[in-house]
Write a protein that holds these residues in place. Structure first.
Motif, PDB file in Angstrom:
ATOM      1  N   GLU A 130      11.573   6.304   5.451  1.00 63.06           N
ATOM      2  CA  GLU A 130      12.162   5.957   4.145  1.00 63.06           C
ATOM      3  C   GLU A 130      11.630   4.630   3.615  1.00 63.06           C
ATOM      4  OE1 GLU A 130      14.579   7.383   2.178  1.00 63.06           O
ATOM      5  OE2 GLU A 130      15.498   8.942   3.438  1.00 63.06           O
ATOM      6  N   GLN A 131      11.126   3.790   4.534  1.00 59.51           N
ATOM      7  CA  GLN A 131      10.664   2.467   4.126  1.00 59.51           C
ATOM      8  C   GLN A 131       9.248   2.483   3.574  1.00 59.51           C
ATOM      9  OE1 GLN A 131      11.410  -0.379   7.277  1.00 59.51           O
ATOM     10  NE2 GLN A 131      13.430   0.528   7.610  1.00 59.51           N
ATOM     11  N   SER A 132       8.608   3.626   3.611  1.00 64.43           N
ATOM     12  CA  SER A 132       7.246   3.687   3.070  1.00 64.43           C
ATOM     13  C   SER A 132       7.055   4.987   2.298  1.00 64.43           C
ATOM     14  CB  SER A 132       6.229   3.599   4.207  1.00 64.43           C
ATOM     15  OG  SER A 132       6.244   4.793   4.950  1.00 64.43           O
ATOM     16  N   GLU A 133       5.830   5.204   1.872  1.00 63.15           N
ATOM     17  CA  GLU A 133       5.493   6.420   1.134  1.00 63.15           C
ATOM     18  C   GLU A 133       5.516   7.654   2.047  1.00 63.15           C
ATOM     19  OE1 GLU A 133       4.551   6.203  -2.407  1.00 63.15           O
ATOM     20  OE2 GLU A 133       5.663   4.405  -1.872  1.00 63.15           O
ATOM     21  N   LEU A 139       7.625  10.627   1.388  1.00 67.28           N
ATOM     22  CA  LEU A 139       7.200  11.589   0.361  1.00 67.28           C
ATOM     23  C   LEU A 139       6.374  12.716   0.983  1.00 67.28           C
ATOM     24  CD1 LEU A 139       6.274   9.117  -2.524  1.00 67.28           C
ATOM     25  CD2 LEU A 139       8.472  10.225  -2.036  1.00 67.28           C
ATOM     26  N   SER A 153      15.612  13.203  -0.153  1.00 73.36           N
ATOM     27  CA  SER A 153      15.954  11.782  -0.098  1.00 73.36           C
ATOM     28  C   SER A 153      15.836  11.160  -1.488  1.00 73.36           C
ATOM     29  CB  SER A 153      15.056  11.050   0.894  1.00 73.36           C
ATOM     30  OG  SER A 153      13.849  10.689   0.265  1.00 73.36           O
ATOM     31  N   ARG A 202      14.267   8.646  -2.413  1.00 78.38           N
ATOM     32  CA  ARG A 202      12.905   8.236  -2.775  1.00 78.38           C
ATOM     33  C   ARG A 202      12.077   9.387  -3.323  1.00 78.38           C
ATOM     34  NH1 ARG A 202       9.702   4.068   0.359  1.00 78.38           N
ATOM     35  NH2 ARG A 202       8.502   4.527  -1.503  1.00 78.38           N
ATOM     36  N   GLN A 203      12.374  10.588  -2.884  1.00 77.28           N
ATOM     37  CA  GLN A 203      11.662  11.750  -3.429  1.00 77.28           C
ATOM     38  C   GLN A 203      11.969  11.923  -4.913  1.00 77.28           C
ATOM     39  OE1 GLN A 203      12.913  14.369   0.036  1.00 77.28           O
ATOM     40  NE2 GLN A 203      11.212  15.554  -0.786  1.00 77.28           N
ATOM     41  N   ASP A 259      12.999   9.424  -6.894  1.00 78.79           N
ATOM     42  CA  ASP A 259      12.442   8.253  -7.574  1.00 78.79           C
ATOM     43  C   ASP A 259      10.954   8.410  -7.853  1.00 78.79           C
ATOM     44  OD1 ASP A 259      14.838   6.995  -7.641  1.00 78.79           O
ATOM     45  OD2 ASP A 259      14.478   5.734  -5.887  1.00 78.79           O
ATOM     46  N   ALA A 260      10.255   9.103  -6.939  1.00 77.03           N
ATOM     47  CA  ALA A 260       8.805   9.228  -7.068  1.00 77.03           C
ATOM     48  C   ALA A 260       8.416   9.969  -8.349  1.00 77.03           C
ATOM     49  CB  ALA A 260       8.228   9.937  -5.854  1.00 77.03           C
TER      50      ALA A 260
END
Ligand code: C2E
Ligand code: CA
Ligand code: CA
Ligand code: CA
Length: 276
Positions: free
Chosen positions: A80-83, A86, A118, A120-121, A123-124
């Motif tokens: 989760e802390q990086s790409e 994704l 997640s 971040r997915q 957000d991307a």
């Protein structure tokens, strides 16, 4: 620097250094895991009031060459802390849909597949495109896909347009770990969802505390008025099952119903003549 120092600070920084090294190693290995085919999905059945399997949640596992089989809690926070999250998310989506499409060979009315997404997915910004591609390449009907998101994701206004678009495709949106977030109810008004997954902690408490049972009953009643299905997570015993059904919950998931199992085991479950 100062490996042999007598001051606590030196020891501390050495420890910190080791931690950092371990983290970097794990991150590198996780990157390789994707291409070395070390990742695997397990599937956990979700049943309706009649005990029929209506859906299965895809849960990520990592068969680490040295550390053995790792659960998501052991590597997803790092991802989760990086790409990396994704790439993992993309892998999970494609794999889950490819597996789910085979369930149609097992029974005429095959279960849906539930995939965790997640924050971040979202957000991307390309989740819609990814989902569309995964549907296309697998041939899975959108109605057989459920995306599980946590409450914090649902609360963000920017997420709503994407989720609305996905719903228009015919995909179901589920709120995961319902009840553990800060303002559980406000977004039900702002954003229409299809499924609520009541967190395991509520399921446990509802069988032991009558006040908790009242709260769960109210959540279920409200959800049903809004046309939302309710899944109880963490159904671990016959007692949990009885109580949650009595409270009006129409879908159950947990060790008592079935543990997460390999794709092959889950297929065998669907093929069994007296399958539930
Ligand atoms: P979750 O989405 O709440 O998934 C349910 C977790 O509860 C799973 O743990 C499942 O094995 C466990 N569980 C199911 N029934 C019972 C029960 O009766 N009792 C108890 N004590 N536990 C039960 P797991 O597989 O370790 O996954 C942990 C979390 O990792 C998941 O929680 C989810 O947030 C995350 N996760 C798993 N797979 C993925 C994935 O592909 N993508 C993303 N973004 N997150 C994932
Ligand atoms: Ca979930
Ligand atoms: Ca959950
Ligand atoms: Ca959880």
């Amino acid at each position: 620097a100062g490996q042999r120092g007598i001051s606590g600070i030196d020891f501390y920084s050495t420890d910190l250094n080791r931690l950092l090294q371990e983290r970097l190693a794990l991150e590198r290995e996780l990157r390789h895991a994707l291409v070395r085919d070390e990742l695997e999905l397990e599937f956990q059945p979700i049943v309706d009031a009649q005990g029929q399997v209506v859906s299965a949640e895809a849960l990520l596992r990592w068969n680490h060459p040295r550390r053995g089989r790792l659960g998501p809690d052991q590597f997803l926070p790092l991802a989760e802390q990086s790409e990396l999250i994704l790439s993992l998310g993309q892998w999970v989506l494609h794999k889950a849909l490819a597996v789910a499409v085979t369930w149609a060979e097992c029974r005429p009315d095959p279960p849906s597949v539930a995939v965790n997404v997640s924050a971040r997915q979202l957000d991307a910004g390309n989740l819609y495109g990814e989902v569309q591609r995964a549907l296309q390449s697998s041939g899975l009907l959108p109605a057989r896909l459920e995306l599980e998101l946590t409450e914090s994701v649902m609360q963000r206004a920017e997420s709503r347009a994407t989720l609305s678009a996905l719903r228009e495709l015919g995909i179901c949106i589920a709120i995961d770990d319902f009840g553990t977030g800060f303002s559980s109810l406000s977004y039900l008004k702002a954003f229409p969802v299809d499924i609520i997954k009541i967190d395991r902690s509520f399921v446990t408490d509802a069988t032991t505390d009558s006040r908790d049972a009242v709260i769960v009953r109210a959540i279920i009643a409200m959800a049903h008025i809004l046309g939302i299905d309710v899944v109880a997570e963490g159904v671990e015993s016959p007692r949990h099952q009885t109580v949650l059904r009595k409270l009006g919950c129409n879908r159950l998931q947990g060790y008592h119903v079935g543990r997460p199992e390999t794709a092959e085991q889950f297929q065998a479950r669907l093929r069994a003549p007296d399958a539930t």
